[in-house]
Design a protein around this motif. Sequence first.
Motif, PDB file in Angstrom:
ATOM      1  N   LYS A   1       0.815  -1.217   0.000  1.00 52.95           N
ATOM      2  CA  LYS A   1       0.000   0.000   0.000  1.00 52.95           C
ATOM      3  C   LYS A   1       0.848   1.266   0.000  1.00 52.95           C
ATOM      4  O   LYS A   1       0.328   2.352  -0.292  1.00 52.95           O
ATOM      5  CB  LYS A   1      -0.940   0.000   1.205  1.00 52.95           C
TER       6      LYS A   1
ATOM      7  N   SER B   1       2.516   3.046  -1.943  1.00 52.53           N
ATOM      8  CA  SER B   1       2.685   3.111  -3.406  1.00 52.53           C
ATOM      9  C   SER B   1       3.749   4.108  -3.851  1.00 52.53           C
ATOM     10  O   SER B   1       4.189   4.059  -4.998  1.00 52.53           O
ATOM     11  CB  SER B   1       1.347   3.458  -4.063  1.00 52.53           C
TER      12      SER B   1
ATOM     13  N   MET C   1       4.691  -2.383  -5.494  1.00 57.90           N
ATOM     14  CA  MET C   1       5.301  -1.084  -5.213  1.00 57.90           C
ATOM     15  C   MET C   1       6.052  -0.602  -6.449  1.00 57.90           C
ATOM     16  O   MET C   1       7.258  -0.786  -6.593  1.00 57.90           O
ATOM     17  CB  MET C   1       6.219  -1.203  -3.995  1.00 57.90           C
ATOM     18  N   SER C   2       5.327   0.045  -7.328  1.00 65.07           N
ATOM     19  CA  SER C   2       5.835   0.357  -8.668  1.00 65.07           C
ATOM     20  C   SER C   2       6.947   1.391  -8.680  1.00 65.07           C
ATOM     21  O   SER C   2       7.680   1.500  -9.662  1.00 65.07           O
ATOM     22  CB  SER C   2       4.684   0.835  -9.562  1.00 65.07           C
TER      23      SER C   2
END
Length: 370
Positions: A154, A156, A179-180
């Motif tokens: 979460k 992010s 986790m981009s």
Amino acid sequence: MATFFMPLLPVLFLCLLHTAISCPASDRAALLDFKAGLSEPYLGIFTSWTGTDCCTNWYGVNCDPTNGRVADITLRGESEDPILVRSGRMSGLMSGKISSSICKLDRLTNLVVADWKQITGPLPDCITTSLPMLRILDLPGNRLTGQIPSSMGKLSHLTVLNLADNQLTGKIPASLTAMSDLKHLDLTNNCLSDSIPSDFGNLKMLSRALLARNQLSGSIPSSIGNMNRLADLDLGGNKLSGSIPSNLGSMPVLSSLYLDDNKLSGNIPTTLLQSKGLGMLNLSRNALSGEIPDVFDSKSYFMVLDLSYNKLSGHVPHSLTSAAYVGHLDLSHNHLCGTIPTGSPYDHLEATSFAGNACLCGFPLSKYNM
């Protein structure tokens, strides 16, 4: 008269703005609760945490100048910070736990509590749900226990996740691969178990993945080979098994690969030794078999090439003499046979680089066998 006062207006406005924007009482209370959970007896870093404005002269605390909210907490136990220099200590010692009150600082972007040796307890789960702006979570060198929160994905906006040198258990959360923005991941030297998520390669922005010295098992996900920005991959000191994915050798910027001290088997992929960017390769202490691919050329450049303590057979690769550079080479404790080639790099290596190969001969072994 109006003309005389006009230049002063911007200055007065800025002064009023500075006066108005200070640490809110809620942030101050959260910091004091956080402080209450910790004990630091030698440096006195928390002695500056006094007064009503936590944005002014509170050691390790920085605020957003536009709204006065706490944005950065940086407390390092090993650094060149003047507070350590003045104390005459090389490192600090802090005990206690990371309080969940930290989660009340919902504008926090950086949380660094590193290398204090004695901080214990779990990582509060609320960090992953209550700190949506967090970009750096840097908590290495403590004694944190428990599991990495399953909701870690979460966060992010996180770019750095460093939980190395703790006592964390459980598995790598599946959500972590969402986790981009993550660029640096260090989970080294914990007690993490189970397998590496199969979709680990979804971390497309990752440049460093350091997972060494845990208890990870299963195979190396082939999806890692699709990570075009990954430069450093360290999976050494685990319980990984199966073969080495051949596509690891085709990664465009991979420069260091450590897979040592696992249970890997099968052949060494030819692509690994043909890679022109891979300068540090350690595959030692596995169960790799077959011959060493004889595929080196004038563009091969290895600062470290360690294939020791495997089950490799066949001859010592002759084409390595054409490599641009080979620094540390270790082929010891395998089943290699025949004569060691002459020329660089073989002419400057010690006998220890070839020891433990029963039917291997030639320099530098020969000077010990005369």
